[in-house]
Design an enzyme around this catalytic site. Structure first.
Site, PDB file in Angstrom:
ATOM      1  N   LYS A   7      37.436  37.002 -48.572  1.00  0.00           N
ATOM      2  CA  LYS A   7      38.789  37.550 -48.535  1.00  0.00           C
ATOM      3  C   LYS A   7      39.761  36.588 -47.858  1.00  0.00           C
ATOM      4  O   LYS A   7      40.969  36.693 -48.018  1.00  0.00           O
ATOM      5  CB  LYS A   7      38.810  38.889 -47.800  1.00  0.00           C
ATOM      6  CG  LYS A   7      38.581  38.776 -46.313  1.00  0.00           C
ATOM      7  CD  LYS A   7      38.714  40.100 -45.615  1.00  0.00           C
ATOM      8  CE  LYS A   7      38.618  39.915 -44.108  1.00  0.00           C
ATOM      9  NZ  LYS A   7      39.689  39.113 -43.530  1.00  0.00           N
ATOM     10  N   LYS A  54      31.386  30.424 -50.723  1.00  0.00           N
ATOM     11  CA  LYS A  54      31.137  31.854 -50.775  1.00  0.00           C
ATOM     12  C   LYS A  54      32.421  32.616 -51.082  1.00  0.00           C
ATOM     13  O   LYS A  54      33.500  32.268 -50.579  1.00  0.00           O
ATOM     14  CB  LYS A  54      30.560  32.309 -49.423  1.00  0.00           C
ATOM     15  CG  LYS A  54      30.088  33.746 -49.394  1.00  0.00           C
ATOM     16  CD  LYS A  54      29.476  34.054 -48.029  1.00  0.00           C
ATOM     17  CE  LYS A  54      29.047  35.518 -47.937  1.00  0.00           C
ATOM     18  NZ  LYS A  54      28.475  35.824 -46.600  1.00  0.00           N
ATOM     19  N   LYS A 102      31.726  30.262 -37.406  1.00  0.00           N
ATOM     20  CA  LYS A 102      32.982  31.000 -37.317  1.00  0.00           C
ATOM     21  C   LYS A 102      33.928  30.413 -36.274  1.00  0.00           C
ATOM     22  O   LYS A 102      35.145  30.433 -36.445  1.00  0.00           O
ATOM     23  CB  LYS A 102      32.704  32.474 -37.008  1.00  0.00           C
ATOM     24  CG  LYS A 102      32.065  33.219 -38.169  1.00  0.00           C
ATOM     25  CD  LYS A 102      31.900  34.696 -37.866  1.00  0.00           C
ATOM     26  CE  LYS A 102      31.324  35.432 -39.077  1.00  0.00           C
ATOM     27  NZ  LYS A 102      31.178  36.873 -38.822  1.00  0.00           N
TER      28      LYS A 102
END
Length: 334
Positions: A201, A198, A114
């Site tokens: 959003k 994956k 991340k």
């Protein structure tokens, strides 16, 4: 054996098919089992590890609750609450951060993914949030935690923290050691535009995902435009290793119907994608269109959603406040 189950979902908006099949559908099934005591948390403290628009965050918290209820989670039988309103979570996170070791956190691969290359600019919260996740779980004496592959490492950290706390303060079995609940026959849901990524959003194209707020027309359009390959559907599951888009669409169909991927392959072997997509559209519309309609209906009744959170926060606080009181006593706080 009765299970005490804890799980959380971040209120980041645009919950999609991957969230539903990877978590929420499973929550519903667990909550419907009389032997389970389920606590479902809207983890808004986790959400602010990256900057959020305050007004949008408030709406996203409500939308997450609406999604839970629309999907079939009964707020009367299960506790639904948002984390920031139960102060024990933040208190326990600090105490456990003094128990956890830097080496443990340095091994967390999700932070590396991340934060990316410029991890020096990532927030401290993003680095340490697995400790807060441990607090979420351990405050409720959870026996089981539903986790995907990407969260197994964080649950291991929760177990390590619990064991070290118990050992450090000579409190045998005070913090319960949670076990993972891993879904069987579930494949990770990938992007409709790229079967190697994956479903997310954050992907720019809305065509890459089925949002849980999408209506029937949007679902039909997105599946018709979903990326495929030119070959007929395979007869052997091994063929799917080199055909990511085919594997993804077949996996979605299998997960929605609660059947194995092998069974779906045998059903559609040799058929073309256009024929398969019609069947996939039908099951998606049957399963998701009612959820979408109910979410939109619930979002127009904010008072009802707030009452669910009020009730859930009261129940959660009753449990967590007793646990943090004992934790503080053990540590030596008056």
């Amino acid at each position: 054996m009765n299970k005490k189950i804890f799980s959380g979902v971040q209120p980041t908006g645009n919950l999609h098919l991957g969230n539903y099949l990877g978590a929420i559908k499973n929550f519903v099934e667990l909550g419907n089992d009389r032997n389970n005591h389920c606590i479902y948390c809207v983890v808004d403290l986790h959400a602010i590890t990256v900057k959020q628009d305050p007004k949008l965050l408030t709406e996203n918290i409500r939308e997450t609750v609406a999604t839970f209820v629309a999907s079939g989670i009964d707020p009367e039988k299960n506790i639904i609450f948002n984390q920031s309103r139960v102060s024990a979570h933040a208190e326990a996170a600090w105490i456990f951060s003094c128990v956890a070791r830097m080496g443990w956190l340095n091994r967390m691969t999700q932070f590396k993914e991340k934060a990316g290359k410029d991890k020096e600019k990532a927030s401290v919260g993003l680095y340490s949030y697995p400790v807060l996740m441990a607090a979420d779980i351990l405050l409720y004496d959870a026996t089981h935690v539903p986790v995907g592959e990407d969260q197994k490492q964080h649950l291991e950290l929760s177990r390590d923290i619990a064991q070290k706390f118990n050992n450090d303060f000579q409190q045998e079995n005070f913090l319960k050691i949670p076990e993972p609940l891993i879904q069987k026959e579930f494949s990770r849901i990938m992007s409709l535009r790229d079967g190697t990524k994956k479903m997310s959003k954050s992907e720019v194209s809305d065509l890459s995902r089925i949002n849980l707020t999408d209506n029937k027309d949007a679902i039909i359009s997105k599946i018709k435009k979903a990326k495929t390959d030119p070959m007929p559907l395979p007869a052997d599951i091994k063929e799917l290793d080199k055909r990511p888009e085919a594997k993804n669409l077949l996996s979605i169909y299998s997960s929605l119907n609660d059947v194995t991927l092998e069974k779906t392959i045998s059903q559609f072997s040799g058929k073309n994608f256009s024929e398969f997509k019609e069947s996939l559209i039908q099951v998606l519309v049957d399963k998701l269109d009612p959820i979408s309609g109910e979410i939109n209906k619930l979002m127009s009744n904010k008072d009802y959603l707030d009452r669910i959170l009020d009730l859930g926060c009261e129940k959660a606080n009753n449990i967590a406040s007793e646990k943090i009181k004992k934790i503080k006593q053990i540590v030596g706080f008056n």
